[in-house]
Enzyme design. Structure first.
Site, short mmCIF file in Angstrom:
data_model
loop_
_atom_site.label_atom_id
_atom_site.label_comp_id
_atom_site.label_asym_id
_atom_site.label_seq_id
_atom_site.Cartn_x
_atom_site.Cartn_y
_atom_site.Cartn_z
N GLU A 245 -8.31 0.41 -12.09
CA GLU A 245 -7.35 -0.44 -11.39
C GLU A 245 -7.88 -1.85 -11.20
O GLU A 245 -7.16 -2.82 -11.37
CB GLU A 245 -7.02 0.18 -10.02
CG GLU A 245 -6.15 -0.72 -9.15
CD GLU A 245 -5.82 -0.15 -7.78
OE1 GLU A 245 -6.26 0.97 -7.47
OE2 GLU A 245 -5.11 -0.84 -7.02
N ASP B 294 -11.74 -1.19 -1.19
CA ASP B 294 -10.86 -0.48 -2.12
C ASP B 294 -11.30 -0.56 -3.58
O ASP B 294 -10.72 -1.33 -4.34
CB ASP B 294 -9.44 -1.05 -2.00
CG ASP B 294 -8.42 -0.18 -2.71
OD1 ASP B 294 -8.78 0.92 -3.13
OD2 ASP B 294 -7.25 -0.62 -2.82
N GLU C 125 -0.93 2.57 4.41
CA GLU C 125 0.00 1.85 3.53
C GLU C 125 1.42 2.38 3.64
O GLU C 125 2.09 2.62 2.64
CB GLU C 125 -0.50 1.91 2.08
CG GLU C 125 -1.87 1.26 1.90
CD GLU C 125 -2.35 1.19 0.47
OE1 GLU C 125 -2.01 2.08 -0.33
OE2 GLU C 125 -3.09 0.24 0.15
C1 BDP Z 1 -5.15 1.34 -3.78
C2 BDP Z 1 -4.05 1.30 -4.78
C3 BDP Z 1 -2.81 2.00 -4.34
C4 BDP Z 1 -3.16 3.37 -3.80
C5 BDP Z 1 -4.15 3.23 -2.68
C6 BDP Z 1 -4.69 4.57 -2.17
O1 BDP Z 1 -3.77 -0.05 -5.07
O2 BDP Z 1 -1.96 2.08 -5.44
O3 BDP Z 1 -2.04 4.04 -3.36
O4 BDP Z 1 -5.28 2.53 -3.12
O5 BDP Z 1 -5.80 4.90 -2.53
O6 BDP Z 1 -6.33 1.20 -4.51
O7 BDP Z 1 -4.02 5.25 -1.43
#
Ligand code: BDP
Length: 663
Positions: A366, A338, A265
């Protein structure tokens, strides 16, 4: 059935009036002060032992207790033994083991149970840790319980009383580590100025057996070190990390290690320099090795250009098995996408034969209704352990749901998830029901007329979320950005395709679901043989995962004889019904709980019920465009219109409420 039965029972009870207001700040540690206890020890007094003695002096009302520090073949470093004859005695090779033993006794006391014979307890995982996604500006990524607890601007001079309370709560459930900052890490955390602040927290936590770890940004040598590269094979880079590790351990001698989110990301990482994850992790591991520090390297990597997102962690990391240093642990999310309400497990578990691994769970909700929805997560984690053997894992991480809210977690039942995470890290074989029972009795009352119905709500609640949000293996139908409400239609121009719901649901005129079988993305091939065959065949795939692994025709006959479309309608409707039953049940336990807490949970359940309807209507009306079939006549009709819901944009900052304003 079970839930309905409780409603009748609870109504028949006489009410207890005037319960004192409870703001939730004491969590599950609410025992009345005792003045009767005799606690003795001949051991050398240390801060941790002093806490153990004091906790017992303050709260124990039973027989005199002796604490003995002693090695014992049955006990590992943090384990303890309790014997009742000739005198009630806690035995452990360590001070922290004695403290854990003290909390064990106090838990038993709060639950109204007595110890008959001896008790032997050893923690299953060596490292049991929270991951805070807390930023240095005190915002919390995916946090729904106020600001970050860490008052960075005030530290190191001013120390909040909550630091100690936090450490105590963790110790009481056996959590022994904490990563203080977000995995999307600011390089600043490694500056001397911040390390001095971290030291203050570490000094407080240490007495409760909680070790401090930090998330680090892989580009730190460039951002705060002034180097021109962060290439892990560059000598200056390796030297910079060695020097930094030396400084960290000088300030915090028992520092735990680094957590790293690399090449994920948008975060920097070794792949920026055509190096592997192993090369990146090992370089950091070498820097920490002289001090017994570890690197927890996350496997949460995915790229829109590459294969099916659910396959990518395995594709990237499995070939590197055996290449990691012995102080590297791969931190793997429980599911391959996720933290969805339900996912199959990540096939990397079990596939890394020569590499240390640890699961990462998400305690913060989340994707399960933030702090508005009651969702007890232990059943989800237990489901994971039903498929994945923890024997080869060395640690467990949980993304914290804690913030500055007076009750720590926003939703009062969020506390149960923090509690359950700690208990499962101590013993992954504990069942969800026992943990719920413990938490309810310590937090509210031991009265079974309260405990039984509320426990039934808890145990049912995660499945309800699955039903009204994403049944049958659907996943990631969330609105862009906030991950709270439904937007299966979501299409943001220019957005990464793997951040859009249509990437996952693949709805079309033929059917619904992601074909990950051998005729599709072949993600099924990443599982061990027994599961590979099971998941690959649409006729044997467990229906709870069917839309995860298959693109299923709308008229496909499900095991109960309904078509896929009908079953989808039934599942969404069932989810709504489940929450309505919780509302009814909750109304019936009013006599057992203080008015503020009662009303707080009542209003959150109301919100949850409205949201469940929102999810049901949004998803069914959207998918109906493709299925082209009617909602079965016996089910409740949608109350919203698709067009209205599509226009709605939730203001997530104040969580003000979904499309209910349309009514
Ligand atoms: C996702 C989240 C994000 C996190 C990412 C992570 O939306 O905010 O930074 O995972 O785990 O679930 O790095």
């Amino acid at each position: 059935m079970r839930l309905k039965f409780f409603i009748v029972c609870v109504f028949s009870l006489t009410s207890v009036i005037g319960l004192r207001a409870d703001n939730g700040s004491l969590l599950w540690l609410k025992q009345p002060i005792s003045t009767t206890s005799s606690i003795t020890t001949k051991e050398r007094m240390t801060p941790t032992l002093a806490i153990a003695v004091q906790e017992l002096k303050d709260y124990w009302t039973g027989a005199p207790i002796k604490l003995i520090k002693q090695k014992n073949k049955q006990l590992n470093k943090e384990g303890f033994k309790i014997i009742t004859q000739p005198q009630l005695t806690i035995i452990s090779p360590s001070d922290i083991g004695l403290l854990y033993g003290a909390y064990y006794l106090l838990r038993n006391q709060a639950m109204g149970s007595t110890i008959q014979n001896q008790v032997i307890e050893n923690p299953f995982y060596e490292r049991r840790m929270l991951n805070h996604w807390d930023n240095l500006d005190r915002t919390v990524e995916r946090g729904y319980a106020g600001a970050s607890l860490w008052e960075w601007d005030e530290l190191p001079d001013s120390v909040s009383h909550r630091y100690q309370e936090y450490a105590r709560a963790n110790a009481s459930v056996g959590i022994n580590g904490t990563v203080l900052n977000n995995v999307n890490a600011s390089p600043e955390i490694l500056t001397t100025e911040y390390l001095q602040k971290v030291k203050v927290l570490a000094d407080i936590f240490r007495n409760y057996g909680v070790q401090v770890y930090l998330s680090v940004n892989f580009a730190s040598p460039m951002v705060i070190g002034g180097l021109s590269t962060a290439d892990p094979l560059d000598k200056d880079v390796a030297r910079w990390w060695k020097d930094k590790a030396k400084e960290v351990y000088k300030i915090i001698p028992d520092f735990g290690g680094f957590l790293v989110k690399a090449n994920s990301e948008g975060q920097p990482g070794p792949c920026d320099y055509q190096r592997t994850h192993a090369q990146g992790a090992n370089m950091l591991a070498d820097a920490l090795k002289p001090y017994n520090g570890i690197v927890m390297w996350r496997t949460f990597v995915y790229n829109p250009e590459d294969a099916d997102r659910a396959k990518q962690a395995y594709l990237e990391f499995q070939p590197l098995d055996g290449e990691f240093r012995d102080n590297v642990i791969l931190q793997i999310k429980n599911g391959p996408v996720d933290f969805q309400p339900r996912e199959p497990y990540t096939p990397l578990f079990g596939a890394m034969k020569h590499t240390q691994t640890m699961p990462e769970f998400q305690i913060t909700q989340e994707y399960l209704g933030h702090a508005n929805h009651l969702a007890y997560l232990a059943p989800m984690w237990q489901e994971f352990y039903g498929l994945v053997n923890p024997a080869s894992q060395v640690a467990l991480a949980g993304v914290a749901n804690i913030g500055t809210d007076t009750n720590w977690t926003g939703h009062p039942f969020g506390q149960a998830n923090w509690y359950a995470f700690g208990r499962l890290a101590w013993n992954p074989k504990l069942n969800s029901e026992q943990i719920a029972d413990e938490w309810l009795k310590q937090t509210f009352t031991t009265d079974e007329a309260f405990v039984q119905p509320v426990k039934a709500i808890m145990l049912d609640s995660r499945e309800a979320v699955v039903n009204y949000m994403m049944p049958l293996g659907l996943h990631h139908l969330f609105a862009f950005g906030h991950h709270y409400g439904p937007e299966p239609w979501c299409d943001v121009p220019g957005a990464r395709p793997d951040w859009l719901p249509s990437y996952y649901h693949k709805a079309d005129k033929e059917g619904l679901g992601f074909n990950r079988s051998t005729t599709g993305s072949q993600a099924t091939l990443q599982y061990p043989d027994s599961l590979k065959l099971l998941y690959d065949d649409i006729n044997t795939c467990p229906e709870e995962y069917i839309l995860w692994f298959h693109h299923v025709p709308w008229s496909h006959t499900m095991k109960n004889g309904k078509t896929l479309w009908e079953e989808l309608c039934y599942k969404y409707s069932e989810g709504v019904q489940q929450v309505r039953t919780y509302q009814q049940l909750w109304a019936s336990i009013e006599p057992f709980i203080d008015a503020e807490t009662f009303q707080d949970i009542q209003s959150r359940l109301k919100q949850q019920a409205l949201d469940a309807v929102w999810w049901r209507d949004a998803c069914l009306l959207y998918f109906q465009q493709y299925a082209d079939m009617p909602i079965p006549s016996e089910l409740e009709r949608p109350v919203y219109c698709l067009g209205e819901m599509k226009q709605f944009k939730l203001n997530i900052d104040n969580h003000e409420n979904a499309p209910h304003g349309f009514k």
